[in-house]
Design a protein around this motif. Sequence first.
Motif, PDB file in Angstrom:
ATOM      1  N   ASN A   1       0.506  -1.155  -0.459  1.00  0.00           N
ATOM      2  CA  ASN A   1      -0.153   0.411  -0.021  1.00  0.00           C
ATOM      3  C   ASN A   1       0.805   1.197  -0.123  1.00  0.00           C
ATOM      4  OD1 ASN A   1      -2.411  -1.648   0.025  1.00  0.00           O
ATOM      5  ND2 ASN A   1      -2.210  -1.706   2.622  1.00  0.00           N
ATOM      6  N   ARG A   2       2.474   1.354   0.790  1.00  0.00           N
ATOM      7  CA  ARG A   2       2.665   2.044   0.622  1.00  0.00           C
ATOM      8  C   ARG A   2       3.227   3.119  -0.430  1.00  0.00           C
ATOM      9  NH1 ARG A   2       8.460   2.632   4.708  1.00  0.00           N
ATOM     10  NH2 ARG A   2       9.047   4.303   3.311  1.00  0.00           N
ATOM     11  N   SER A   3       3.608   1.651  -0.965  1.00  0.00           N
ATOM     12  CA  SER A   3       4.604   1.981  -2.642  1.00  0.00           C
ATOM     13  C   SER A   3       3.878   2.064  -3.490  1.00  0.00           C
ATOM     14  CB  SER A   3       5.431   0.556  -3.403  1.00  0.00           C
ATOM     15  OG  SER A   3       4.576  -0.571  -3.054  1.00  0.00           O
ATOM     16  N   LYS A   4       2.094   1.808  -3.567  1.00  0.00           N
ATOM     17  CA  LYS A   4       1.367   1.884  -4.424  1.00  0.00           C
ATOM     18  C   LYS A   4       0.785   3.633  -4.645  1.00  0.00           C
ATOM     19  CE  LYS A   4      -2.464  -0.367  -4.195  1.00  0.00           C
ATOM     20  NZ  LYS A   4      -3.462  -1.137  -4.194  1.00  0.00           N
ATOM     21  N   ASP A   5       1.135   4.363  -3.226  1.00  0.00           N
ATOM     22  CA  ASP A   5       0.881   5.722  -2.641  1.00  0.00           C
ATOM     23  C   ASP A   5       1.721   6.615  -2.878  1.00  0.00           C
ATOM     24  OD1 ASP A   5      -1.943   4.978  -1.028  1.00  0.00           O
ATOM     25  OD2 ASP A   5      -0.807   4.841   0.695  1.00  0.00           O
ATOM     26  N   ASN A   6       2.873   5.773  -3.091  1.00  0.00           N
ATOM     27  CA  ASN A   6       4.397   6.490  -3.704  1.00  0.00           C
ATOM     28  C   ASN A   6       4.014   6.798  -5.223  1.00  0.00           C
ATOM     29  OD1 ASN A   6       5.218   7.646  -0.745  1.00  0.00           O
ATOM     30  ND2 ASN A   6       6.550   5.744  -0.739  1.00  0.00           N
ATOM     31  N   GLY A   7       3.861   5.359  -5.666  1.00  0.00           N
ATOM     32  CA  GLY A   7       4.076   5.600  -7.181  1.00  0.00           C
ATOM     33  C   GLY A   7       3.035   6.614  -7.897  1.00  0.00           C
TER      34      GLY A   7
END
Length: 69
Positions: free
Chosen positions: A63-69
């Motif tokens: 979820n964190r990488s999805k928010d940053n990408g």
Amino acid sequence: MLNKSLIALSPLALSVLSFYAMAHEGHDHSHPSAGLIHLLWAAPALVIGAFASYKLRKVYLKNRSKDNG
């Protein structure tokens, strides 16, 4: 994510458990094999906890990488 203070205090809470207490007659915590027996009882909970922690961290990082990408 999990509260860091809870994670830090968990080992402390477990370390205050007394292994020299008598629970009831015939249940001697000071016997040499008592630690191993209790570890065998606790092992499934530790394995499930580790697995759940791994899965939760995996979801959190996804979820964190999805928010940053």
